[in-house]
Design an enzyme around this catalytic site. Structure first.
Site, mmCIF file in Angstrom:
data_model
loop_
_atom_site.group_PDB
_atom_site.id
_atom_site.type_symbol
_atom_site.label_atom_id
_atom_site.label_comp_id
_atom_site.label_asym_id
_atom_site.label_seq_id
_atom_site.Cartn_x
_atom_site.Cartn_y
_atom_site.Cartn_z
ATOM 1 N N GLY A 70 -8.773 4.414 -1.383
ATOM 2 C CA GLY A 70 -9.709 3.451 -1.922
ATOM 3 C C GLY A 70 -10.274 3.998 -3.214
ATOM 4 O O GLY A 70 -9.723 4.915 -3.804
ATOM 5 N N SER B 71 -5.758 9.849 -3.551
ATOM 6 C CA SER B 71 -4.880 8.897 -4.224
ATOM 7 C C SER B 71 -5.414 7.491 -4.014
ATOM 8 O O SER B 71 -6.465 7.305 -3.417
ATOM 9 C CB SER B 71 -3.472 8.993 -3.648
ATOM 10 O OG SER B 71 -3.454 8.487 -2.326
ATOM 11 N N LYS B 72 -4.659 6.531 -4.485
ATOM 12 C CA LYS B 72 -5.104 5.137 -4.375
ATOM 13 C C LYS B 72 -5.355 4.763 -2.921
ATOM 14 O O LYS B 72 -6.185 3.919 -2.615
ATOM 15 C CB LYS B 72 -4.055 4.155 -4.945
ATOM 16 C CG LYS B 72 -3.474 4.541 -6.265
ATOM 17 C CD LYS B 72 -2.116 5.231 -6.083
ATOM 18 C CE LYS B 72 -2.136 6.546 -6.831
ATOM 19 N NZ LYS B 72 -1.243 7.576 -6.297
ATOM 20 N N ARG B 73 -4.611 5.388 -2.050
ATOM 21 C CA ARG B 73 -4.752 5.086 -0.628
ATOM 22 C C ARG B 73 -6.182 5.294 -0.120
ATOM 23 O O ARG B 73 -6.595 4.714 0.859
ATOM 24 C CB ARG B 73 -3.816 5.973 0.199
ATOM 25 C CG ARG B 73 -2.416 5.413 0.404
ATOM 26 C CD ARG B 73 -1.651 6.206 1.445
ATOM 27 N NE ARG B 73 -1.846 7.637 1.316
ATOM 28 C CZ ARG B 73 -2.603 8.355 2.122
ATOM 29 N NH1 ARG B 73 -3.236 7.774 3.106
ATOM 30 N NH2 ARG B 73 -2.734 9.646 1.933
#
Length: 498
Positions: A250, A246-248
């Site tokens: 990076g 996910s966006k987490r």
RNA sequence: GGCCCUAUCGUCUAGCCUGGCCCAGGACACCGCCCUCUCAAGGCGGAGACACGGGUUCAAAUCCCGUUAGGGCUACCA
């Protein structure tokens, strides 16, 4: 025609192409190539709210960059809404589906209550039982409604998956899912199945996140009396922490890796190995080799973690092996981004440019690293690495040594590695200094870093003028150091003298 | 919560289907040595895993069951 392999990649343009999607596309592409079949690109953009034109463009650009060319498409689902509606009518008239007038909030409420009570609950619409007249009346009154599939109350459905094996689900756990939304747009379950039928897809190969949805789709195939494709659900790529990508995590988009200086071949190679292996110990493959070796039998069932370290290693292997000429366009782009590109490098100084690339090929893991290392050959506007100054410059009493070397450079003839080495050693020896001191200082002066290829290679390529000018800069720096030091000493003297 | 999938070095994996050749092989990363003006590259070497518990069997990483852990699905998202 009838036994031609037809596979598809069906991204939803709700974001960029990330590594998971890219791998799904790659496996489909490899499979098609392996079987001499067709690879079709279909865009699942029935969710208007989340799909964007921009995302679609990015996805297409990423696929092209990776070299995943498609034989048909891109087919946009938003262009064929009528088709899905026809299928809805078909399902309605055969009694496999029904209008559902229940409010979404009500269903959600029931669902929530059931969950809190720890009950197994699936939605079975009461509106299944509505008479034709009742339905007519509600329709005439323009009551909002969806079309739901009539899922059998009991029985089992088995997905025969080429990767996951036989997986059986019970109908009692499957709810009456929505086929058509209240805005008359089809849901994924409908459009996906309709298109796979219409496009003659023979193997539906996609992420394992769709495995649990497959029984629903199987029900639709059955209701439509359509020929079943085969299914292959690929394990999901997880982040380095083992969590869903996910966006987490990076940047995991293909676009990002291109910008960071990764080569498409390396990305393809790495992704292919994430969940598949050839059965022997080879690691480095061209796309063609991959496609001739690829089989679904050798695809794993467990979720791999994405390992940037190994991708970088592979990328380094590619950079090392590829002829400098092939790296040229990518390096050129990276130098342009850094503002130190000169058209001459493509013209009269082309040999020089190639030599620079070759000099750093075995040392760089990305094109960006390569460009960073080449930049000091193009511009003097680079900083001296602090650790390098500390280790090799400060407190070394180098001024006279560097000055002498700069002067000696005037006499080097011809300008070549051997002559340069002889000169440097002579200068150091003449001043009764270690050659290493001068070598390290020269390195910092020429490229700003404490490490580089052999210093004589660097001097050789840098040329007499640039080398001397960079040494000049170092001399100015050393003089400044000396004055600063003298001033400090004076201050101390004054302070203690008082 | 329910349903489904998975489980070998830190990571990617080979081996598992068709038990013995496995006190488990390779690669990345890590450590050491060689090369050396530094850093890479290269060469050589090292450390490092069958999640746990039962069972089946002469024999289990391999078969079965359970536990645990991770992942997925459970939307008028795909």
């Amino acid at each position: 025609m009838s036994d031609e392999v037809r596979v598809r990649f069906a991204p939803s343009p709700t974001g960029e192409l990330h590594v998971g999607g890219a791998r799904t596309a790659l496996y489909n592409w490899l499979y098609a190539k392996h079987k001499g079949g067709k690879f079709i690109l279909r865009v699942e953009d029935t969710d208007e709210k989340r799909s964007t034109e921009e995302n679609l463009e990015t996805i297409l650009r990423s696929m092209k960059w990776l070299g995943l060319d498609w034989d048909e498409g891109p087919v946009l689902q938003s262009d064929r809404l009528d088709l899905y509606n026809d299928y809805v009518s078909l399902l309605m008239s055969s009694g496999k589906a029904y209008y559902c007038f229940a409010a979404q909030e009500d269903i959600e409420e029931q669902r929530k209550e059931a969950l809190e009570a720890d009950e197994n609950w699936v939605y079975r619409g009461a509106d299944r039982e509505l008479s034709a007249d009742e339905v007519r009346a509600k329709l005439d009154a323009e009551e909002p409604h969806t079309v739901r599939f009539k899922v059998p109350a009991e029985g089992t459905i088995t997905v025969n998956d080429l990767v996951q094996g036989e997986v059986t689900f019970e109908c009692e756990h499957i709810e009456d899912f929505v086929l058509q939304r209240s805005d008359e747009k089809p849901t994924y379950h409908l459009s996906n199945v309709v298109d796979d039928i219409e496009m003659g897809i023979t193997i539906v190969m996609r992420g394992a996140d769709h495995l649990s949805n497959t029984p629903k789709q199987l029900l639709v195939y059955e209701a439509l009396n359509a020929k079943l494709p085969e299914f292959a659900h690929l394990p999901l790529i997880l982040g380095e922490d083992g969590k869903r990508l996910s966006k987490r995590h990076g940047a995991t988009s293909v676009e990002h890796f291109r910008d960071k200086g990764y080569l498409p071949g390396a990305v393809i190679n790495y992704l292919a190995l994430l969940g598949w292996n050839p059965g022997d110990e080879r690691e480095v493959f061209t796309a063609n080799e991959l496609s001739s070796e690829f089989t679904l039998e050798r695809v794993n069932q467990s979720n791999p973690k994405f390992d940037l370290e190994k991708l970088s290693w592979l990328n380094g292997e590619y950079i090392k092996e590829v002829p400098a000429g092939e790296l040229r366009p990518a390096v050129r782009e990276a130098l342009q981004v850094r503002g130190c590109w000169d058209e001459e490098l493509d013209m009269e100084r082309r040999d020089f440019f190639f030599a620079l690339i070759e000099l750093w090929q075995s040392r760089a893991r990305t094109i960006n690293e390569l460009a960073d290392n080449i930049a000091p050959f193009q511009t003097e506007a680079f900083a001296y690495e602090p650790a390098g100054l500390k280790e090799h410059v400060h407190g070394k009493d180098l001024l006279g040594l560097v000055e002498a070397f700069r002067e000696a450079l005037l006499q080097v003839d011809p300008w070549g590695q051997e002559e340069l080495e002889a000169t440097l050693r002579e200068v150091a020896g003449g001043l009764d200094r270690e050659a290493g001191d001068l070598i390290h200082a020269t390195r910092i002066a020429l490229v700003g870093k404490k490490s580089s290829p052999g210093i004589f290679e660097v001097l050789d390529l840098m040329g007499r003028d640039k080398s001397r000018s960079r040494l000049d800069r170092m001399i100015r720096y050393l003089r400044k150091l000396d004055t600063a030091k003298a001033k400090r000493l004076e201050q101390i003297a004054n302070a203690t003298g008082r």
